[in-house]
Design a protein around this motif. Sequence first.
Motif, PDB file in Angstrom:
ATOM      1  N   ALA A  75       0.831  -1.209   0.000  1.00 56.87           N
ATOM      2  CA  ALA A  75       0.000   0.000   0.000  1.00 56.87           C
ATOM      3  C   ALA A  75       0.865   1.259   0.000  1.00 56.87           C
ATOM      4  O   ALA A  75       0.553   2.235   0.679  1.00 56.87           O
ATOM      5  N   GLY A  76       1.967   1.229  -0.742  1.00 55.98           N
ATOM      6  CA  GLY A  76       2.830   2.400  -0.865  1.00 55.98           C
ATOM      7  C   GLY A  76       3.734   2.645   0.326  1.00 55.98           C
ATOM      8  O   GLY A  76       4.445   3.643   0.372  1.00 55.98           O
ATOM      9  N   ILE A  77       3.748   1.744   1.299  1.00 58.17           N
ATOM     10  CA  ILE A  77       4.567   1.912   2.500  1.00 58.17           C
ATOM     11  C   ILE A  77       5.657   0.845   2.495  1.00 58.17           C
ATOM     12  O   ILE A  77       5.374  -0.345   2.309  1.00 58.17           O
ATOM     13  N   THR A  78       6.902   1.260   2.707  1.00 54.45           N
ATOM     14  CA  THR A  78       7.993   0.308   2.786  1.00 54.45           C
ATOM     15  C   THR A  78       7.869  -0.459   4.089  1.00 54.45           C
ATOM     16  O   THR A  78       7.921   0.117   5.174  1.00 54.45           O
ATOM     17  N   VAL A  79       7.682  -1.776   3.976  1.00 54.17           N
ATOM     18  CA  VAL A  79       7.493  -2.635   5.140  1.00 54.17           C
ATOM     19  C   VAL A  79       8.816  -3.254   5.571  1.00 54.17           C
ATOM     20  O   VAL A  79       9.086  -3.408   6.754  1.00 54.17           O
ATOM     21  N   ALA A  80       9.657  -3.624   4.605  1.00 53.87           N
ATOM     22  CA  ALA A  80      10.936  -4.263   4.929  1.00 53.87           C
ATOM     23  C   ALA A  80      11.969  -3.930   3.861  1.00 53.87           C
ATOM     24  O   ALA A  80      11.630  -3.775   2.690  1.00 53.87           O
ATOM     25  N   GLN A  81      13.220  -3.825   4.298  1.00 50.13           N
ATOM     26  CA  GLN A  81      14.355  -3.637   3.396  1.00 50.13           C
ATOM     27  C   GLN A  81      15.521  -4.454   3.924  1.00 50.13           C
ATOM     28  O   GLN A  81      15.675  -4.596   5.139  1.00 50.13           O
TER      29      GLN A  81
END
Length: 171
Positions: free
Chosen positions: A47-53
């Motif tokens: 949903a356009g949000i960075t959850v993990a990197q």
Amino acid sequence: YLIPPRASERFQTPGTSATVASGSVIVVPNGNAASPSGLAILSFRAAGITVAQAGVPIQSAGNAFRMVAQVDGSIQTGLTVVNNSSSTATITLELNRMDGSSTSLTGTLTIAPNGQVSTFLNQIPGFASLQLPFQGVLRVSSPASISLIGLRSRYNERNDFLFTTTPAVSE
């Protein structure tokens, strides 16, 4: 490519595709130049949000690697194996428990020339009878030149997919 001494270069994909794209990069220095260090950043957005990197360091090629592996509830180990050769590679995967039991499982993967396979342990043929929970060592080997990177993932309490990379040690 040309990277001046003590400098860096950044290559970024647009990240706008609705489908997952995978691949690999081979860095070959010109002449006797030293190979640069490198790092790829994997990102997961919902949903356009960075959850993990997570960062993926350059991995040297080899014929056999070992890495820690775990499957326990929401925790899952994944891996990406790259075939660096111009012919089809047969990859042998061996799982051994850390608790000293003699339980050992063997699986195989076939990878096209200059191709790659990304998978989770429970998706590998030969690992269907893996008794859970599992903590141990995964050995990945091939007569062909390969590279390997591990992935440790889990779903958190909000059902977000979280991950980090795990290094593989060349034998």
